[in-house]
Write a protein that holds these residues in place. Structure first.
Motif, PDB file in Angstrom:
ATOM      1  N   TRP A 269       6.041  45.311 -23.206  1.00 27.34           N
ATOM      2  CA  TRP A 269       5.198  44.460 -24.057  1.00 27.34           C
ATOM      3  C   TRP A 269       4.061  45.257 -24.678  1.00 27.34           C
ATOM      4  N   GLY A 270       3.579  46.250 -23.963  1.00 29.17           N
ATOM      5  CA  GLY A 270       2.525  47.117 -24.515  1.00 29.17           C
ATOM      6  C   GLY A 270       3.026  47.848 -25.756  1.00 29.17           C
ATOM      7  N   MET A 271       4.264  48.352 -25.676  1.00 27.12           N
ATOM      8  CA  MET A 271       4.818  49.082 -26.821  1.00 27.12           C
ATOM      9  C   MET A 271       5.098  48.129 -27.993  1.00 27.12           C
ATOM     10  N   LEU A 272       5.672  46.965 -27.670  1.00 29.59           N
ATOM     11  CA  LEU A 272       6.011  45.997 -28.720  1.00 29.59           C
ATOM     12  C   LEU A 272       4.749  45.462 -29.410  1.00 29.59           C
ATOM     13  N   PHE A 273       3.761  45.079 -28.613  1.00 32.18           N
ATOM     14  CA  PHE A 273       2.513  44.554 -29.180  1.00 32.18           C
ATOM     15  C   PHE A 273       1.809  45.625 -30.010  1.00 32.18           C
ATOM     16  N   GLY A 274       1.817  46.849 -29.509  1.00 37.50           N
ATOM     17  CA  GLY A 274       1.163  47.954 -30.227  1.00 37.50           C
ATOM     18  C   GLY A 274       1.809  48.176 -31.581  1.00 37.50           C
ATOM     19  N   PHE A 275       3.126  48.084 -31.602  1.00 37.01           N
ATOM     20  CA  PHE A 275       3.877  48.285 -32.849  1.00 37.01           C
ATOM     21  C   PHE A 275       3.575  47.158 -33.844  1.00 37.01           C
ATOM     22  N   ILE A 276       3.742  45.925 -33.364  1.00 41.95           N
ATOM     23  CA  ILE A 276       3.507  44.768 -34.243  1.00 41.95           C
ATOM     24  C   ILE A 276       2.033  44.701 -34.666  1.00 41.95           C
ATOM     25  N   GLY A 277       1.159  45.002 -33.706  1.00 43.02           N
ATOM     26  CA  GLY A 277      -0.289  44.953 -33.974  1.00 43.02           C
ATOM     27  C   GLY A 277      -0.721  45.930 -35.060  1.00 43.02           C
ATOM     28  N   CYS A 278       0.048  46.963 -35.274  1.00 43.86           N
ATOM     29  CA  CYS A 278      -0.283  47.920 -36.336  1.00 43.86           C
ATOM     30  C   CYS A 278       0.420  47.544 -37.638  1.00 43.86           C
ATOM     31  N   VAL A 279       1.699  47.163 -37.520  1.00 48.94           N
ATOM     32  CA  VAL A 279       2.512  46.908 -38.722  1.00 48.94           C
ATOM     33  C   VAL A 279       2.022  45.669 -39.490  1.00 48.94           C
ATOM     34  N   ILE A 280       1.723  44.570 -38.769  1.00 51.60           N
ATOM     35  CA  ILE A 280       1.347  43.331 -39.466  1.00 51.60           C
ATOM     36  C   ILE A 280       0.036  43.481 -40.261  1.00 51.60           C
ATOM     37  N   PRO A 281      -1.066  43.933 -39.628  1.00 51.97           N
ATOM     38  CA  PRO A 281      -2.283  44.074 -40.446  1.00 51.97           C
ATOM     39  C   PRO A 281      -2.131  45.084 -41.583  1.00 51.97           C
ATOM     40  N   LYS A 282      -1.294  46.102 -41.370  1.00 53.80           N
ATOM     41  CA  LYS A 282      -1.092  47.085 -42.430  1.00 53.80           C
ATOM     42  C   LYS A 282      -0.355  46.437 -43.609  1.00 53.80           C
ATOM     43  N   THR A 283       0.637  45.613 -43.298  1.00 59.61           N
ATOM     44  CA  THR A 283       1.374  44.915 -44.348  1.00 59.61           C
ATOM     45  C   THR A 283       0.441  43.938 -45.065  1.00 59.61           C
ATOM     46  N   TYR A 284      -0.344  43.204 -44.276  1.00 61.53           N
ATOM     47  CA  TYR A 284      -1.270  42.228 -44.850  1.00 61.53           C
ATOM     48  C   TYR A 284      -2.261  42.924 -45.791  1.00 61.53           C
ATOM     49  N   SER A 285      -2.802  44.036 -45.297  1.00 61.39           N
ATOM     50  CA  SER A 285      -3.795  44.775 -46.073  1.00 61.39           C
ATOM     51  C   SER A 285      -3.193  45.257 -47.396  1.00 61.39           C
ATOM     52  N   ALA A 286      -1.929  45.730 -47.351  1.00 67.20           N
ATOM     53  CA  ALA A 286      -1.293  46.239 -48.561  1.00 67.20           C
ATOM     54  C   ALA A 286      -0.944  45.101 -49.526  1.00 67.20           C
ATOM     55  N   LEU A 287      -0.420  43.983 -48.975  1.00 65.27           N
ATOM     56  CA  LEU A 287      -0.002  42.873 -49.828  1.00 65.27           C
ATOM     57  C   LEU A 287      -1.187  42.184 -50.500  1.00 65.27           C
ATOM     58  N   SER A 288      -2.272  42.015 -49.724  1.00 64.83           N
ATOM     59  CA  SER A 288      -3.415  41.283 -50.261  1.00 64.83           C
ATOM     60  C   SER A 288      -4.362  42.187 -51.041  1.00 64.83           C
ATOM     61  N   GLY A 289      -4.181  43.495 -50.872  1.00 67.46           N
ATOM     62  CA  GLY A 289      -5.065  44.437 -51.568  1.00 67.46           C
ATOM     63  C   GLY A 289      -6.442  44.505 -50.926  1.00 67.46           C
TER      64      GLY A 289
END
Lengths: 30, 534
Positions: free
Chosen positions: B425-445
């Motif tokens: 769960w540490g690895m999965l959360f770490g992965f998702i925790g980085c990918v989602i905000p990065k996607t959000y940041s890129a999509l929303s500008g």
């Protein structure tokens, strides 16, 4: 500030070196 | 132009020949994946540095320096280089001790977990493919600029230059070619500097002029140029420290770095290599950054700042040195790409297609080569057609793996209470925790504040995942046994004379720190202060 950063660069590696020395000694006792 | 093309062509053909020759001694998957676990310091150091420094450092970072961010990039360079020492001693030495072929296999063995092996493999393939495609793009762009050939042709040539020997020779070929390529770009970075300094009017004159630059004020100040990234020096400094730490963690745990340690002939080699790799990276990057800032003094009108070293190679240096520099930049890209391909291929065949293994070493080797070849073809298709979705993969870059693996990797070695569930769960959360905000940041500008960088959100999420996972399912007896086994030093490592030599490297590193500090004080800070007091 430029002088402080320059000195900090050197200090940063000295800290890492001390860590390295500690870990090598610690590893010898494993 | 012809000389540059001839020089680069000779280098690429040589890499293929040497890589393929190295592959002739590959007998089984042990040779193929971890070079028989017999590699000496020079090969480990060469491969560590060559895999880490790619076109991103030679074109991207130097472009930022040229654009006005000299001290920011220097700080990142200094901080990241120390990651070798921390990574080798906290993680690298122990995964070598686990006698595994890949890092996902280490996680699987440590926690007796198939799902963790798959998760580690998927995150590895995702992040390394992203990094590899951006490296291939860098190499192909460089080749287009130098040769004038169509970009698509350059993609194919670049791909061929590392795929042939990587598929045939595996890690054995990659270790040797990496080391040769590292030596080429080390020589390139060091021999180019005197010509750049001379053309800039001498060292003192260049620092003096840059300190008083009116076209790009603050280009060598601690604040950096305030029009480039953030409007205050404090914010720029904070950015540099944050990213320096992020990249130090990448150096500590990323598979394209730590997998090199699996090939070391013993644990002393792992520890000693970390010191030399750290020193090597600082020497190469510092030489590059000073070169690029001096190139600004020579010619402040280069439109695409990331091509400043290419411009200098073709316009400031004697032809032969220019050829060496361009070959060096290309080598940096090709060497990283070969490591990335071998990592993806190894993970696919060793960790995902694990059931395909047979009792025949020859058959296993053939399966591994076919797997690596298939991965190679997929990478070529992605790089060649460059679909818009690829931009998204590339955007995630290398930091996502450090977010997913960072905390799990270190705690897997140092925490007895870490359970399989905590690691997963540490690895999965770490992965998702980085990918989602990065996607959000890129999509929303929306640019997130420095302290809310997706990397750190991922790290925090990873810690939460570990804590929750450990609560849900307690550590098993098998995991405790594996932990304890990891902390027993093998008899073969116990040698007082070897211990002394390994320990003595600490003094070399201290001396290096003192010399580096003195270099920056004498060659940068004092002349800079003198210039601005005028």
């Amino acid at each position: 500030m430029e002088l402080v950063l320059s000195i900090a660069f050197g200090a940063w590696f000295i800290i890492a070196a001390i860590f390295y020395g500690y870990m090598v000694r610690r590893g010898e006792k494993e | 132009m012809t000389a540059y093309i001839i020089g680069i062509s000779i280098a690429l053909v040589l890499f293929i020949i040497i890589g393929v020759i190295a592959g002739r001694s590959v007998r089984d998957t042990n040779d193929y994946y971890v070079a028989g676990r017999r590699a000496p310091i020079i090969l480990i150091v060469g491969s560590l540095i060559a895999s880490f420094l790619s076109t991103g450092a030679f074109l991207g970072d130097t472009g930022e320096v040229y654009a006005g961010f000299f001290m920011g990039i220097v700080i990142v360079g200094i901080l990241q280089a120390s990651g070798y020492v921390y990574g080798a001693n906290l993680f690298g030495k122990y995964i070598r001790r686990a006698q595994v072929n890949t890092v996902p296999e280490y996680f699987a063995k440590r926690f007796s977990s198939k799902r963790l092996r798959i998760l580690a493999s998927v995150t590895l393939i995702f992040a390394v493919t992203a990094y590899m495609l951006s490296t291939m793009q860098g190499v192909s762009t460089l080749m287009t600029v130098i040769t004038g050939l169509d970009y698509k042709w350059c993609v194919i040539i670049a791909w061929l230059s590392f795929t042939i020997f990587t598929v045939y020779s595996g890690s054995k070929g990659v270790l040797i070619t990496d080391t040769i390529m590292f030596l080429i770009f080390l020589v390139a970075a060091l021999t180019g500097i005197p010509y750049i300094v001379k053309a800039a009017g001498g060292w003192s004159e260049a620092i003096n002029a840059l300190a008083q630059s009116t076209t790009r004020p603050g280009i060598i100040a601690w604040t950096n140029n305030l029009d480039y990234m953030y409007p205050t020096g404090g914010q720029n400094l904070l950015w540099a420290i944050v990213y320096g730490i992020v990249w130090a963690i990448v150096v500590m745990v990323s598979p394209w770095q730590t997998s090199r340690y699996l090939m070391a002939k013993d644990e002393h080699t792992v520890q000693r290599s970390s010191i030399w790799a750290s020193i090597g990276v600082v020497i190469v990057t510092t030489a590059l950054y000073f070169s690029s800032v001096f190139i600004y003094k020579i010619n402040p009108y280069i439109t695409d700042s990331s091509t400043n070293l290419i411009w200098a190679a073709m316009n400031v240096m004697p032809m032969i040195i220019g050829v060496v520099l361009l070959t060096g930049i290309l080598s940096a890209g090709v060497s990283s790409a070969s490591t990335f391909l071998s990592l993806i291929g190894s993970t696919l065949t060793n960790d995902i297609l694990v059931n395909k293994k047979t009792d025949s070493p020859k058959k296993n080797l053939r399966i591994s080569r076919i797997g690596m070849g298939v991965v190679g073809v997929i990478v070529l298709v992605l790089a060649f057609f460059n679909p818009p979705q690829i931009f998204w993969i590339m955007y995630f870059g290398g930091t996502v793996i450090a977010s997913a693996w960072g905390v799990v990797a270190i705690t897997s070695v140092w925490s007895k209470k870490m359970s399989e569930s905590g690691a997963f769960w540490g690895m999965l959360f770490g992965f998702i925790g980085c990918v989602i905000p990065k996607t959000y940041s890129a999509l929303s500008g929306i640019t997130l504040p420095i302290y809310l960088d997706p990397f750190f959100i991922g790290i925090v999420m990873s810690v939460i995942g570990i804590l929750v996972g450990n609560k849900v399912k307690k550590v098993s007896i098998t995991a405790i046994a594996e932990y304890e086994k990891l902390h027993v030093r093998p008899e073969s490592e116990k040698d007082p004379q070897n211990d002394r030599i390994t320990y003595r490297l600490m003094y070399i590193y201290i001396i290096f720190g003192i010399l580096l500090g003195l270099f920056f004080v004498i060659a940068y800070a004092l002349p800079y202060m003198k210039a601005i007091s005028k």
